[in-house]
Write a protein that holds these residues in place. Structure first.
Motif, PDB file in Angstrom:
ATOM      1  N   ASP A  12       4.831  -1.885 -17.971  1.00  0.00           N
ATOM      2  CA  ASP A  12       4.363  -3.044 -18.743  1.00  0.00           C
ATOM      3  C   ASP A  12       3.690  -4.107 -17.885  1.00  0.00           C
ATOM      4  N   LEU A  13       4.114  -4.224 -16.627  1.00  0.00           N
ATOM      5  CA  LEU A  13       3.551  -5.291 -15.788  1.00  0.00           C
ATOM      6  C   LEU A  13       2.224  -4.892 -15.155  1.00  0.00           C
ATOM      7  N   GLY A  14       1.840  -3.641 -15.349  1.00  0.00           N
ATOM      8  CA  GLY A  14       0.481  -3.216 -14.984  1.00  0.00           C
ATOM      9  C   GLY A  14       0.231  -2.999 -13.502  1.00  0.00           C
ATOM     10  N   LEU A  15       1.270  -2.788 -12.725  1.00  0.00           N
ATOM     11  CA  LEU A  15       1.042  -2.512 -11.301  1.00  0.00           C
ATOM     12  C   LEU A  15       0.536  -1.074 -11.156  1.00  0.00           C
ATOM     13  N   ALA A  16      -0.599  -0.920 -10.480  1.00  0.00           N
ATOM     14  CA  ALA A  16      -1.184   0.415 -10.320  1.00  0.00           C
ATOM     15  C   ALA A  16      -1.152   0.817  -8.851  1.00  0.00           C
ATOM     16  N   ARG A  17      -1.283   2.091  -8.614  1.00  0.00           N
ATOM     17  CA  ARG A  17      -1.286   2.606  -7.244  1.00  0.00           C
ATOM     18  C   ARG A  17      -2.386   1.916  -6.409  1.00  0.00           C
ATOM     19  N   GLU A  18      -3.544   1.663  -7.044  1.00  0.00           N
ATOM     20  CA  GLU A  18      -4.641   1.007  -6.305  1.00  0.00           C
ATOM     21  C   GLU A  18      -4.246  -0.397  -5.849  1.00  0.00           C
ATOM     22  N   ASP A  19      -3.396  -1.060  -6.641  1.00  0.00           N
ATOM     23  CA  ASP A  19      -2.959  -2.402  -6.239  1.00  0.00           C
ATOM     24  C   ASP A  19      -2.122  -2.317  -4.965  1.00  0.00           C
ATOM     25  N   LEU A  20      -1.256  -1.312  -4.923  1.00  0.00           N
ATOM     26  CA  LEU A  20      -0.434  -1.157  -3.711  1.00  0.00           C
ATOM     27  C   LEU A  20      -1.310  -0.753  -2.529  1.00  0.00           C
ATOM     28  N   ASP A  21      -2.296   0.114  -2.789  1.00  0.00           N
ATOM     29  CA  ASP A  21      -3.209   0.502  -1.703  1.00  0.00           C
ATOM     30  C   ASP A  21      -3.898  -0.744  -1.142  1.00  0.00           C
ATOM     31  N   ALA A  22      -4.308  -1.628  -2.062  1.00  0.00           N
ATOM     32  CA  ALA A  22      -5.012  -2.841  -1.623  1.00  0.00           C
ATOM     33  C   ALA A  22      -4.068  -3.771  -0.855  1.00  0.00           C
ATOM     34  N   LEU A  23      -2.796  -3.744  -1.224  1.00  0.00           N
ATOM     35  CA  LEU A  23      -1.817  -4.615  -0.553  1.00  0.00           C
ATOM     36  C   LEU A  23      -1.457  -4.092   0.844  1.00  0.00           C
ATOM     37  N   ASP A  24      -1.712  -2.820   1.064  1.00  0.00           N
ATOM     38  CA  ASP A  24      -1.194  -2.191   2.290  1.00  0.00           C
ATOM     39  C   ASP A  24      -1.776  -2.805   3.574  1.00  0.00           C
ATOM     40  N   GLY A  25      -2.990  -3.311   3.507  1.00  0.00           N
ATOM     41  CA  GLY A  25      -3.568  -3.985   4.690  1.00  0.00           C
ATOM     42  C   GLY A  25      -2.753  -5.214   5.043  1.00  0.00           C
ATOM     43  N   ARG A  26      -2.307  -5.939   4.017  1.00  0.00           N
ATOM     44  CA  ARG A  26      -1.468  -7.126   4.272  1.00  0.00           C
ATOM     45  C   ARG A  26      -0.098  -6.722   4.797  1.00  0.00           C
ATOM     46  N   VAL A  27       0.374  -5.566   4.362  1.00  0.00           N
ATOM     47  CA  VAL A  27       1.654  -5.068   4.895  1.00  0.00           C
ATOM     48  C   VAL A  27       1.501  -4.804   6.393  1.00  0.00           C
ATOM     49  N   ALA A  28       0.363  -4.219   6.769  1.00  0.00           N
ATOM     50  CA  ALA A  28       0.128  -3.936   8.199  1.00  0.00           C
ATOM     51  C   ALA A  28       0.130  -5.242   9.001  1.00  0.00           C
ATOM     52  N   GLU A 215      16.900   2.816  10.552  1.00  0.00           N
ATOM     53  CA  GLU A 215      16.021   2.161   9.577  1.00  0.00           C
ATOM     54  C   GLU A 215      14.977   1.311  10.300  1.00  0.00           C
ATOM     55  N   ALA A 216      15.390   0.685  11.402  1.00  0.00           N
ATOM     56  CA  ALA A 216      14.439  -0.116  12.197  1.00  0.00           C
ATOM     57  C   ALA A 216      13.316   0.782  12.709  1.00  0.00           C
ATOM     58  N   ASP A 217      13.657   1.997  13.099  1.00  0.00           N
ATOM     59  CA  ASP A 217      12.638   2.931  13.606  1.00  0.00           C
ATOM     60  C   ASP A 217      11.639   3.318  12.527  1.00  0.00           C
ATOM     61  N   ARG A 218      12.042   3.176  11.272  1.00  0.00           N
ATOM     62  CA  ARG A 218      11.143   3.554  10.180  1.00  0.00           C
ATOM     63  C   ARG A 218      10.199   2.416   9.778  1.00  0.00           C
ATOM     64  N   LEU A 219      10.353   1.235  10.388  1.00  0.00           N
ATOM     65  CA  LEU A 219       9.405   0.158  10.065  1.00  0.00           C
ATOM     66  C   LEU A 219       8.045   0.558  10.637  1.00  0.00           C
ATOM     67  N   ALA A 220       7.014   0.467   9.815  1.00  0.00           N
ATOM     68  CA  ALA A 220       5.686   0.915  10.252  1.00  0.00           C
ATOM     69  C   ALA A 220       4.643   0.067   9.547  1.00  0.00           C
ATOM     70  N   GLY A 221       3.399   0.220   9.959  1.00  0.00           N
ATOM     71  CA  GLY A 221       2.328  -0.631   9.428  1.00  0.00           C
ATOM     72  C   GLY A 221       1.800  -0.233   8.055  1.00  0.00           C
ATOM     73  N   SER A 222       2.570   0.564   7.316  1.00  0.00           N
ATOM     74  CA  SER A 222       2.148   0.921   5.951  1.00  0.00           C
ATOM     75  C   SER A 222       3.373   1.025   5.058  1.00  0.00           C
ATOM     76  N   LEU A 223       3.220   0.532   3.859  1.00  0.00           N
ATOM     77  CA  LEU A 223       4.362   0.584   2.932  1.00  0.00           C
ATOM     78  C   LEU A 223       4.695   2.020   2.557  1.00  0.00           C
ATOM     79  N   TYR A 224       3.731   2.920   2.754  1.00  0.00           N
ATOM     80  CA  TYR A 224       3.988   4.313   2.410  1.00  0.00           C
ATOM     81  C   TYR A 224       4.728   5.055   3.520  1.00  0.00           C
ATOM     82  N   GLU A 225       4.944   4.372   4.629  1.00  0.00           N
ATOM     83  CA  GLU A 225       5.640   5.035   5.740  1.00  0.00           C
ATOM     84  C   GLU A 225       7.004   4.441   6.023  1.00  0.00           C
TER      85      GLU A 225
END
Ligand code: G6P
Length: 427
Positions: A12-28, A215-225
């Motif tokens: 219902d809130l309309g979050l799409a995969r493309e939105d997360l892809d676009a956010l991933d640069g900010r995650v990095a 878990e600390a070792d799993r922190l990475a520059g992408s939300l998908y990782e």
């Protein structure tokens, strides 16, 4: 920790995969900022270094020599909830109680229910000045004296470098554990603050810290990782689209306190500058029969976080010849709980209601280390994305000062005036 964000998308809130892809640069970028903060041991970020900086031997030394029946931890907020989460989740023979509130009826009942001669008291306050904690400790101390117990022999202090509690520890030469620099209370579960109780209760501190390190070792520059960042980024993205509530629903009684710990972490860290998300506490499967109606059919302004261990001990359901119930016989409570979990997930998804699945292998030291660290890292990431000051809590201070003022311990006349002005009593 495993995080599945599939059911957070296309609801219902309309979050799409493309939105997360676009956010991933900010995650990095946020990940780099977090890594810099950790490298410089900056305030708050230093908490994410605890898997390496925490010294479990100091905690073991402080606990050695005690073999109590009861542990009374006197602390509030971050000085109680981490330890309570760990000892509740891990169980064991030690009776662990947490004196956080100052409800006199409740405090008296706890003191009446323990054998003080076989109790260890851990008084915990990072600042060493918190009124609730110090008052409760004075009450406990007096109760011990009245029972003929030498409180100085049974008290361990956990506090920062200065403050009233540190002064008391020095004055009475009490064993004292240091709250590490740069670690805010709500991020201190994996330090002396949370681990003394766990150690006394028989937990394996090395395994807890190893879980956190994994878990600390799993922190990475992408939300998908990184599971932690997947959670932090998705919850942030949903909050931006109107998920004002995050209902955290563990499917394990042993994790009920975890939801309480999470609530402080999430609310105090992120509730600033009009940002933040209200944490709601729920418990699976119990709250399927109470809160779920709202989550599925109320306003579309929520996210449900479903938490569970992948493995747990099980209990068989006996065969029955009761008509209509035969489908349960030969099954187990664990299978029923699993079915309830998946049914809730499916029911929310079918109604377009966003939910995220968070899993750990087992509710054991390693799994808890992963879960607590992962949620702390998720919080820090969310804070970076929202641009808030994650490690402060200025809004809490007003109330603290006001309470002190009302007790005559400080100058705060506004408190009385405001509380009088707002009164609209109906009898
Ligand atoms: O550990 P203490 O200094 O006693 O603080 C205990 C708690 O009190 C405060 O009000 C803070 O808002 C919390 O973040 C903190 O965990």
């Amino acid at each position: 920790m495993y995080v599945d964000i599939g059911n957070a998308l296309d609801g219902d809130l309309g979050l799409a995969r493309e939105d997360l892809d676009a956010l991933d640069g900010r995650v990095a970028d946020a990940h780099e900022r977090i890594a810099r903060g950790r490298a410089d041991s900056e305030h708050g970020y230093a908490a994410l270094n605890l898997p390496e900086t925490c010294d479990p031997d100091a905690i073991r030394t402080a606990a050695a020599g005690f073999d109590p029946d009861h542990l009374l931890t006197v602390g509030i907020g971050g000085s109680a909830l981490g330890a309570a989460t760990l000892t509740d989740a891990l169980g064991g023979d030690l009776d662990c109680r947490y004196l956080d509130n100052v409800d006199p009826v409740w405090v008296a009942s706890i003191l009446a229910g323990v054998d003080l001669s076989s109790t260890v008291v851990n008084v915990v306050s990072r600042s060493g000045t918190t009124a609730e904690t110090l008052s409760n400790f004075l009450v406990v101390r007096e109760a011990m004296e009245a029972a003929g117990v030498d409180w100085t022999e049974r008290t361990v202090v956990t506090t920062g470098a200065s403050g009233n509690l540190r002064a008391m520890a020095d004055q009475h030469d009490l064993p004292a554990l240091d709250v590490p620099d740069g670690v805010p209370g709500r991020f201190s579960a994996l330090s002396t603050v949370g681990l003394f109780a766990a150690e006394l209760a028989g937990a394996d501190l090395d395994a807890l810290l190893a879980g956190a390190a994994a878990e600390a070792d799993r922190l990475a520059g992408s939300l998908y990782e990184s599971p932690a960042y997947a959670y932090g980024a998705t919850t942030y993205a949903l909050a931006e689209r109107g998920a004002v509530t995050n209902a955290v629903m563990p499917y394990a009684e042993s994790l009920e306190r975890f939801a309480e710990w999470f609530a402080q972490l999430w609310a105090e860290s992120l509730g600033k500058d009009e940002h933040g998300q209200t944490p709601a506490r729920a418990l699976g499967a119990t709250d399927q029969h109470s809160q779920l109606q709202l989550y599925r059919a109320g306003p579309a302004d929520k996210l449900v976080t479903l938490v569970r261990p992948r493995e747990a001990d099980d209990v068989a359901i006996p065969e029955t010849d009761l008509e209509g119930l035969s489908y349960l016989g030969g099954s187990s409570l664990g299978e029923l709980l699993d079915a309830e979990f998946r049914a809730t997930e499916a029911s929310l998804a079918a109604a377009g209601r966003e939910n995220v699945r968070v899993e750990l292998d087992r509710v054991d030291e390693h799994g808890l280390g992963e879960l607590l660290y992962g949620m702390e890292a998720a919080t820090v990431l969310y804070g970076e994305l929202a641009g808030v000051s994650t490690f402060t809590q200025p809004a809490v201070e007003w109330g603290k000062n006001a309470a002190r003022g009302l007790l005559g311990g400080g100058d705060f006349p506004e408190a009385d005036a405001v509380s009088e002005k707002r009164r609209l009593e109906v009898e």
